[in-house]
Design a protein around this motif. Structure first.
Motif, PDB file in Angstrom:
ATOM      1  N   GLN A   1      -2.439   6.813  -4.589  1.00 45.15           N
ATOM      2  CA  GLN A   1      -3.624   7.511  -5.068  1.00 45.15           C
ATOM      3  C   GLN A   1      -3.272   8.705  -5.939  1.00 45.15           C
ATOM      4  OE1 GLN A   1      -2.260   8.006  -2.148  1.00 45.15           O
ATOM      5  NE2 GLN A   1      -2.275  10.221  -1.855  1.00 45.15           N
TER       6      GLN A   1
ATOM      7  N   GLN B   1       0.855  -1.184   0.000  1.00 47.02           N
ATOM      8  CA  GLN B   1       0.000   0.000   0.000  1.00 47.02           C
ATOM      9  C   GLN B   1       0.891   1.236   0.000  1.00 47.02           C
ATOM     10  OE1 GLN B   1      -0.787  -2.589   2.490  1.00 47.02           O
ATOM     11  NE2 GLN B   1      -1.887  -3.410   0.723  1.00 47.02           N
TER      12      GLN B   1
ATOM     13  N   TYR C   1       2.306   9.711  -9.437  1.00 39.33           N
ATOM     14  CA  TYR C   1       1.968   8.457  -8.778  1.00 39.33           C
ATOM     15  C   TYR C   1       3.234   7.703  -8.367  1.00 39.33           C
ATOM     16  CZ  TYR C   1      -2.674   9.070 -10.850  1.00 39.33           C
ATOM     17  OH  TYR C   1      -3.903   9.548 -11.221  1.00 39.33           O
TER      18      TYR C   1
END
Length: 125
Positions: A117, A3, A95
């Motif tokens: 994100q 993540q 990103y």
């Protein structure tokens, strides 16, 4: 899966600087290459920079070479992108990317399995 959370974007005048950060969580971080990509409105996502797991090897798009610097701190699970001498054409969503597929080139977004994100970078003339 890894993540990723980016931060550090903003609005800056041409010639200015920004520093983007990406913090990773999840599975092993330090064994992978990491990358930064960007996407401007109406354009495809494009490679900006990448760094090997050790930090010894870095790669840059020709358009940012000499102006941007990628670095990583595995102890902090972080990768950063220093943006200097910014130009209006650098305006895009940036990103962070991780978990590259083995043996694939790092220059294409399809290689990376994990994405943040995005953070907006806007450069005014």
């Amino acid at each position: 899966q890894v993540q990723l959370v980016e931060s550090g974007g903003g609005l800056v005048q041409a010639g200015g600087s920004l520093r983007l950060s990406c913090i990773a969580s999840g599975r092993t971080f330090s064994s992978d290459g990491m990358g930064w990509f960007r996407q401007a409105p109406g354009k495809e996502r494009e490679f900006v920079a990448a760094i090997s797991w050790s930090g010894d090897n870095t790669y840059y798009a020709d358009s940012v070479k000499g102006r941007f610097t990628i670095s990583r701190d595995n102890a902090k699970r972080a990768v950063s992108l220093q943006l200097n001498s910014l130009k209006p054409e650098d305006t895009a969503v940036y990103y962070c990317a991780a978990d590259p597929k083995y043996g694939r080139t790092w220059y294409t977004p399809e290689t990376f399995r994990s994405w943040g994100q995005g953070t907006q970078v806007s450069v005014s003339s």
